[in-house]
Structure formats: C-alpha cells, structure tokens
Design a protein around this motif. Structure first.
Motif, mmCIF file in Angstrom:
data_model
loop_
_atom_site.group_PDB
_atom_site.id
_atom_site.type_symbol
_atom_site.label_atom_id
_atom_site.label_comp_id
_atom_site.label_asym_id
_atom_site.label_seq_id
_atom_site.Cartn_x
_atom_site.Cartn_y
_atom_site.Cartn_z
ATOM 1 N N TYR A 107 0.831 -1.207 0.000
ATOM 2 C CA TYR A 107 0.000 0.000 0.000
ATOM 3 C C TYR A 107 0.867 1.261 0.000
ATOM 4 C CZ TYR A 107 -3.992 -3.017 1.097
ATOM 5 O OH TYR A 107 -4.972 -3.973 1.059
ATOM 6 N N LEU A 162 -10.204 0.983 -0.513
ATOM 7 C CA LEU A 162 -9.307 0.545 -1.575
ATOM 8 C C LEU A 162 -9.772 1.025 -2.938
ATOM 9 C CD1 LEU A 162 -8.512 -3.094 -0.412
ATOM 10 C CD2 LEU A 162 -6.936 -1.154 -0.476
ATOM 11 N N ILE A 216 -3.604 3.338 5.502
ATOM 12 C CA ILE A 216 -3.248 1.915 5.450
ATOM 13 C C ILE A 216 -3.762 1.214 6.697
ATOM 14 C CG2 ILE A 216 -1.335 0.265 5.476
ATOM 15 C CD1 ILE A 216 0.290 2.246 3.848
ATOM 16 N N GLN A 263 -8.766 4.629 -3.244
ATOM 17 C CA GLN A 263 -7.345 4.734 -3.526
ATOM 18 C C GLN A 263 -7.022 4.315 -4.957
ATOM 19 O OE1 GLN A 263 -4.966 6.023 -1.738
ATOM 20 N NE2 GLN A 263 -6.291 6.496 0.003
#
Length: 258
Positions: A61, A86, A71, A89
């Motif tokens: 990550y 996720l 994270i 991101q």
C-alpha cells in the motif's frame, strides 16, 4: 510465545528480511500500524509470520502511495469498509497515472521538438508554410543553434503547438510579409513611424518562437544580409527587400535601445 513452526523474529531480523529499517518498524509499532505479536521472556519484541504478512501488505500500500493512517484504516476495517477505501485509492491512483502519462507524453514531445524543431511532417510544413518553405531549414537551424537557450525555448513552445497553431502563425507571418513588401515598394523610409511599426511586428513574429529583445532582433537582422536563404526569400517577395528590412530593424532597434 510462538512454537518452532512460527518462531518469532526479532526486530533486526524482521527489518532485514522485509527490507525496511529498524526505525521504521519502531515507528509502525508506535502508531499501531504493525505491532509485534510476541515477546521473549526478556521482553524483546518478536514478529510472527502473521505480522510479517501485515508488513508485506503495508509495503504494498505504501508503494502505491497510500498514507500510513489510511493503510491502518484499510487493514483494521471490516471487509466492506476496507473495500470502499481501496476503491477510492485505486481511483486516485488511476487519476495520478493518467496525469503522469500526460506528463510523459509532454516530455516525449519536448524531446522530439528539441531534435526536429517542429512536430509536423515535411508535407504538413509545406502545406502550412507554403511552397517556398524548405523542411530542412529546421534541421539546419538545430545544427547551428541547437545548444542555445533560444532553441530550447523554441522547442518548448513548439512541443505545445498543433497544426492549427502553426497555421495561425503562418497566416500572421504571411500578412506581415505582404505589408513589408508593400511598404518597401511605396518607399517607406527606415526610422519612420510606419517603418518602426513594421519592424516591431517583425520582432513580434520572432518573439512567437523565442524571446527576442531589440538587441537580439538587430543581430538577427544583420544575418539576413549574409544568409543566402533569408536574402533570397525576402528578395523574392520584392527585389531589394532584404537590405531595406535589415535597415528598418536597425533603425527601430537603435531608437528602442536609446
């Protein structure tokens, strides 16, 4: 304590195995990102296989640019929340990748422009600039001026220009050349207001490619008298135009600089 199948690893051994520093592991422990599960009887921290797996995920990550606090959120969150984070991101990474690709494409154009001087095919150059245009002129200019700051500036601007941009520039230059020839035939005197206006238009046309202050304009005008291509080109527009153009640029530069 762990059994022999999953013997805990010391901070130093773990750092060496995972390719991080001991200081990094201490920091991650302090912020609760990766805390060693086991301890020796003497109180030394020991990382288990599960801890190493978490470190591995953190490294992935982090490589993707995810901040440490996020994270931790991803690793500790329920599956649904982690998936949502996720995805966010991922979308940000795709946007970043697209921006980086645009920058890389721009660098490619810059590199090509520095070498070729203009990002148009020979056919496109003749179509835009006219039959008198010689595509080898830019190559000759690069050979002569390629190491100068002016060429670098020219290449930077050329890298951003489209065929339509060059068409507009060519149209502006054509109009200027027509007016220069007409003024010369009409006997406009160097140093007159009309001549100075034309000289400034000529300087502005060069300024399109790179910064051209009056002193540089004067130097360029002097080369018109010694460079066969320029002499031939301007005299083709009107016999005797080349020395007259050099003269009006000289007079205007002298008036501007004093």
């Amino acid at each position: 304590m762990t059994d022999q199948a999953d013997a805990g690893r010391t901070v130093g051994a773990t750092a060496a195995q995972m390719g991080v520093t001991i200081r990094t592991l201490h920091h991650w422990d302090a912020i609760g990102l990766v805390c060693p599960t086991e301890r020796t009887d003497a109180g030394y921290r020991l990382y288990t296989s599960a801890d190493l797996a978490r470190i591995h995920r953190v490294l992935i990550y982090r490589e993707l640019g995810v901040p440490l606090d996020e994270i931790k959120t991803v690793l500790d969150a329920p599956a649904t929340d982690a998936t949502s984070s996720l995805r966010r991101q991922r979308d940000e990474l795709r946007e970043r990748a697209a921006r980086l690709q645009q920058m890389a494409d721009g660098m490619d154009r810059m590199i090509e422009a520095r070498a070729s001087g203009i990002l148009l095919s020979a056919e496109e150059q003749i179509e835009i600039f006219g039959e008198h245009w010689q595509p080898n002129w830019t190559a000759e200019a690069h050979e002569r001026w390629g190491d100068t700051a002016q060429w670098a500036q020219y290449a930077e601007r050329a890298a951003q220009r489209t065929a339509e941009d060059w068409q507009q520039i060519a149209a502006t230059v054509d109009a200027l050349n027509t007016d220069l020839a007409a003024a010369y035939r009409a006997g406009v005197l160097p140093g007159s207001a009309e001549a100075n206006t034309l000289a400034e238009r000529h300087r502005a046309s060069i300024d399109t490619y790179f910064d051209c202050p009056p002193a540089m304009h004067l130097c360029i005008a002097r080369t018109y008298l010694t460079t066969p291509d320029h002499t031939t080109f301007y005299n083709t527009l009107a016999p005797g135009l080349t020395p007259w153009l050099s003269a009006i640029i000289h007079a205007n530069a002298e008036a501007t600089m004093h």
